[in-house]
Design an enzyme around this catalytic site. Structure first.
Site, short mmCIF file in Angstrom:
data_model
loop_
_atom_site.label_atom_id
_atom_site.label_comp_id
_atom_site.label_asym_id
_atom_site.label_seq_id
_atom_site.Cartn_x
_atom_site.Cartn_y
_atom_site.Cartn_z
N ASP A 89 0.87 -1.18 0.00
CA ASP A 89 0.00 0.00 0.00
C ASP A 89 0.91 1.23 0.00
OD1 ASP A 89 -1.77 -2.13 0.70
OD2 ASP A 89 -3.14 -0.72 1.65
N LYS A 151 -6.65 3.55 -3.85
CA LYS A 151 -7.10 3.58 -2.45
C LYS A 151 -7.34 5.01 -2.02
CE LYS A 151 -5.30 2.33 2.15
NZ LYS A 151 -4.20 1.64 2.87
N LYS A 180 -9.98 0.40 -2.96
CA LYS A 180 -9.94 0.17 -1.51
C LYS A 180 -10.34 1.46 -0.82
CE LYS A 180 -6.91 -0.98 2.39
NZ LYS A 180 -5.59 -1.51 2.82
#
Length: 216
Positions: A89, A151, A180
């Site tokens: 991430d 994300k 996400k």
């Protein structure tokens, strides 16, 4: 809808201890969350605790500001993967993005995706600091760079995810890139709203609360 299968069980506090990481991993195994997400310095530890489980392990890179150099992000990502991470991430370089250096931003994301190969790359665009047109542009860059997910948030910005953020992101990426949502998602009702919009993963430290409400 099995909400546990959408959850990245997350602990990113600077003060997170070995005991807390162990507890996080044990909870993820118990409740069958999709993944655990921790800072990259905790990869070896988390990988050991998750050994022989089906829970994936995600490491944050360039977190939480995204302002570190590409070279340092590459080293951090490589180390995380070698120590057991399945997913990365990373935080997009917001300064470069705000300068309109879109090609450089895209090249950075592509370089990290290339470096980690088949492992999953999620790119945090930190929607709190972007207007609607910038959210759309950032989502387009992430998609074109070859990342697996776009994300919403680090959880350390001025706000977390919003449903409007996700609607904008989904309109741009469609089914070509997964989404996400993270930051401020603390109950089952909210989690379902995001999933209904097309979110594939929820980043939260409130996973147990979400599951407990869902099971009642």
């Amino acid at each position: 809808m099995e909400l546990n299968t959408f959850i990245d069980h997350t602990l990113l506090a600077a003060t997170a201890t070995k005991k807390e990481i162990k507890n996080l991993c044990e909870e993820a195994i118990k409740y069958q969350f999709y993944a655990v997400c921790v800072n990259s310095s905790r990869m070896k530890l988390a990988a050991e605790f998750l050994k022989n489980s089906n829970v994936k392990l995600a490491a944050t890179i360039g977190f939480p500001l995204g302002a570190s150099s590409l070279e340092s992000k590459l080293v951090e990502a490589d180390a995380a993967i070698s120590q057991g991470a399945n997913e990365i991430d990373m935080v997009m370089n917001l300064g470069l993005f705000k300068d309109g250096e879109f090609e450089m931003v895209q090249q950075e994301i592509t370089a990290i995706k290339t470096a980690i190969g088949k492992n999953v790359l999620k790119v945090i665009i930190e929607t709190a600091y972007l207007d609607n047109s910038e959210i759309a542009k950032a989502s387009e860059i992430v998609m074109n760079a070859g990342a697996d997910f776009v994300k919403t948030s680090t959880g350390f910005g001025s706000r977390g995810a919003s449903l409007e953020d996700v609607q904008i992101m989904k309109k741009v990426v469609g089914d070509r890139v997964k989404i996400k949502a993270s930051g401020g998602i603390r109950d089952a009702e909210t989690a379902r709203k995001y999933i209904d919009l097309g979110v594939s993963r929820i980043g939260t430290s409130s996973g147990i609360k979400i599951i407990s409400v869902n099971s009642q």
